[in-house]
Write an enzyme that holds these catalytic residues in place. Structure first.
Site, PDB file in Angstrom:
ATOM      1  N   SER A 145       0.827  -1.209   0.000  1.00 55.91           N
ATOM      2  CA  SER A 145       0.000   0.000   0.000  1.00 55.91           C
ATOM      3  C   SER A 145       0.862   1.260   0.000  1.00 55.91           C
ATOM      4  O   SER A 145       1.861   1.347   0.712  1.00 55.91           O
ATOM      5  CB  SER A 145      -0.905   0.024   1.233  1.00 55.91           C
ATOM      6  N   GLY A 148     -10.460  -3.742   3.182  1.00 54.02           N
ATOM      7  CA  GLY A 148     -10.456  -4.447   4.461  1.00 54.02           C
ATOM      8  C   GLY A 148     -11.314  -3.826   5.531  1.00 54.02           C
ATOM      9  O   GLY A 148     -11.263  -4.257   6.690  1.00 54.02           O
ATOM     10  N   SER A 206      -5.380  -1.496 -10.747  1.00 56.35           N
ATOM     11  CA  SER A 206      -5.346  -1.423 -12.207  1.00 56.35           C
ATOM     12  C   SER A 206      -3.941  -1.753 -12.679  1.00 56.35           C
ATOM     13  O   SER A 206      -2.972  -1.128 -12.242  1.00 56.35           O
ATOM     14  CB  SER A 206      -5.743  -0.020 -12.687  1.00 56.35           C
ATOM     15  N   TYR A 249      -0.449   9.892 -14.086  1.00 54.21           N
ATOM     16  CA  TYR A 249       0.415   9.374 -13.025  1.00 54.21           C
ATOM     17  C   TYR A 249       1.608  10.303 -12.898  1.00 54.21           C
ATOM     18  O   TYR A 249       2.376  10.477 -13.846  1.00 54.21           O
ATOM     19  CB  TYR A 249       0.869   7.963 -13.393  1.00 54.21           C
TER      20      TYR A 249
END
Length: 526
Positions: free
Chosen positions: A131, A259, A210, A447
């Site tokens: 993450s 989660g 993705s 990005y």
């Protein structure tokens, strides 16, 4: 993965002379570097679990799958964002989960959820640890303790339907292991995010991941045909057919839930035969606007590349796309685009020819397959560069968004300006690079890679820059995140993204599935 850096320590690389020269000339960063603690010097907060808590969890899992060992806790103390890595460099007391639990069955997970709910213990699900938005922060909130629930033992290929092209995979399977198991049967999932080497199937689903081949195979949420999740309220088994009109698609409620609503244990996904052929070609466009128009034409025409992406002038100039030669000028001016095609020989040939004709007509100049092959060879390696930059005293991070094609120029300008201004205010110029990473008929994902000098408190320096960029995304009507998920870092902007009523809906679902609120507190839901 390393406790204080990305990935495999054997793959780490020192900064090249070209990059060091770029840092010194453009950003004023000298080679002194930053002092970092060794793993032996790290001090963690003592585990807050009581003896009774430890005994209860051990009774469920056994001694070998429940530990409060400091090294195990440190490895699960967060993800791999720049903020995470900067916190790992702190010589003070660091936070970490109070225990690491490694269940092997849904029944064990059910018992853990019941036990932790009764004992006021929060749970942070853990997959590959990749993450970059604070999704793994061991936030206790009002709970007396927090544990990491590592899903690595849920690592089976449960089934493969070779007629329907569907596979059911355990949530703890890593990307490479899933590809290996499928490949032995002649199939592939085709989901290759930059985190591919370490991230897991469950993580892909929980974050709406993705992959870099999304132009050909879609996002991970497009691939999911069904899933199972254990919640404090019971087990959800969702997805019966390829499509259904039986009410809202509840699979999509769990996909992207990070989660907070349940523990995803199995995911049934669309797969395809291993491609028999592939073809690569790189392109140069005179400027970003021309290249973006060309990519839009390709996706709106539907010529069908598996990969298509475009670097802006700055990213092309430092050669960031081909990560083996960053800082070494190999492409003269303009903007680099990468295309790749996979499938049968005939399908690859026809799609490549149609795309090639269209890109040529839109102002592109072919550079052959060399730069595209170089990108493909190094496409999972960019995070290692960030590790070396942080150690050298640079601030380096990535962030992303998505918007409609008509709004791409405004989004790019707004985010670039916000980052540049914020970092200038902290006392450093900034190098802001950008590429189009994913395309759709109506829009694209941008990005950004940001490099600056660390000034003062680097954590607060980056928080301010990230907040400025996030505000710019919201202000220009873009999404706060296209594929990095929400976690703790993007949570302050979720209300802007989904509105007050959307927040109320999420909270209602959370209350129904996790009434004690033990699942990943402080993430996703405002």
């Amino acid at each position: 993965m390393q406790w204080n850096a990305w990935g495999d320590p054997e793959a780490a690389k020192p900064l090249s002379p070209a990059i060091r020269s770029l840092l010194e000339q453009a950003l004023g960063i000298e080679a002194a570097g930053v002092e970092e603690p060794t793993i032996e010097q790290v001090r963690l907060r003592p585990s807050a679990l009581s003896t009774a808590d430890r005994e209860g969890l051990t009774a469920i899992l056994g001694d070998e799958h429940m530990t409060i060992d400091d090294r195990a806790r440190l490895l699960r103390a967060g993800g791999k964002s720049t903020l995470d890595l900067l916190r790992r460099r702190d010589f003070g007391v660091q936070d970490a989960p109070d225990a690491v639990l490694i269940p092997g069955t849904e029944d064990e997970i059910t018992k853990i959820l019941q036990f932790c709910g009764d004992r006021s213990i929060a749970i942070v699900p853990f997959g590959g640890g990749t993450s970059v938005v604070g999704g793994l922060d061991p936030a206790r909130g009002d709970f007396k303790a927090v544990v990491s629930l590592d899903l690595r033992r849920l690592d089976s290929l449960h089934s493969l339907d070779e007629v329907s092209w569907e596979a059911e995979l355990g949530a703890g399977l890593s990307g490479p292991e899933a590809e290996r198991l499928l490949g032995e049967r002649g199939f592939s999932l085709g989901h290759f995010p930059q985190s591919f080497l370490f991230a897991t199937i469950g993580g892909f689903a929980a974050t709406r991941s993705s992959g870099q081949d999304s132009a050909g195979y879609g996002r991970f949420n497009d691939m999911v045909r069904g899933l199972r999740a254990v919640t404090p309220a019971g087990v959800l088994d969702l997805g019966r057919a390829p499509e259904s009109a039986a009410g809202p698609d509840l699979r999509q409620l769990l996909i992207g839930s990070e989660g907070t609503l349940g523990i995803i244990t199995r995911v049934r996904v669309r797969v395809h035969p291993v491609p028999e052929a592939s073809r690569y070609e790189a392109w140069s466009f005179p400027d970003f606007a021309t290249g973006a128009d060309a990519l839009r034409a390709v996706v709106q025409t539907g010529t069908g590349p598996t990969v298509i992406r475009l670097s802006d002038e700055a990213e092309t100039g430092v050669n960031l796309a081909t990560t083996e030669s960053i800082g070494e000028q190999q492409i003269t001016g303009g903007c680099l685009a990468i295309t790749a095609f996979e499938g049968t020989e005939a399908h690859v040939a026809s799609r490549h020819a149609e795309t090639r004709d269209l890109l040529t007509a839109m102002g592109g100049t072919s550079l052959g397959e060399g730069p595209a092959r170089a990108w493909e060879h190094g496409r999972f390696n960019a995070p290692y560069l960030r590790d070396a930059l942080l150690s050298a005293g640079a601030l380096c991070e990535t962030l992303e968004s998505a918007t409609n094609w008509s709004n791409v120029p405004a989004l790019k300008a707004a985010v670039t300006d916000a980052l540049t201004r914020s970092l200038a205010d902290s006392g450093t110029p900034a190098l802001v690079l950008c590429h189009i990473s994913h395309v759709y008929p109506t829009g694209a994902s941008l990005y950004f890679t940001v490099v600056a000098a660390q000034r003062g408190n680097a954590i607060e320096q980056w928080r301010a820059a990230k907040a400025a960029a996030s505000d710019a995304m919201v202000r220009t009507g873009a999404t706060i995140t296209h594929h990095h998920a929400v976690g703790a870092d993007h949570r302050p902007w979720m209300r802007d993204e989904i509105g007050d009523l959307g927040v109320t809906m999420l909270r209602a679902v959370k209350a129904a599935l996790d009434p004690a609120g033990i699942l990943n507190p402080g993430k996703l839901i405002p």
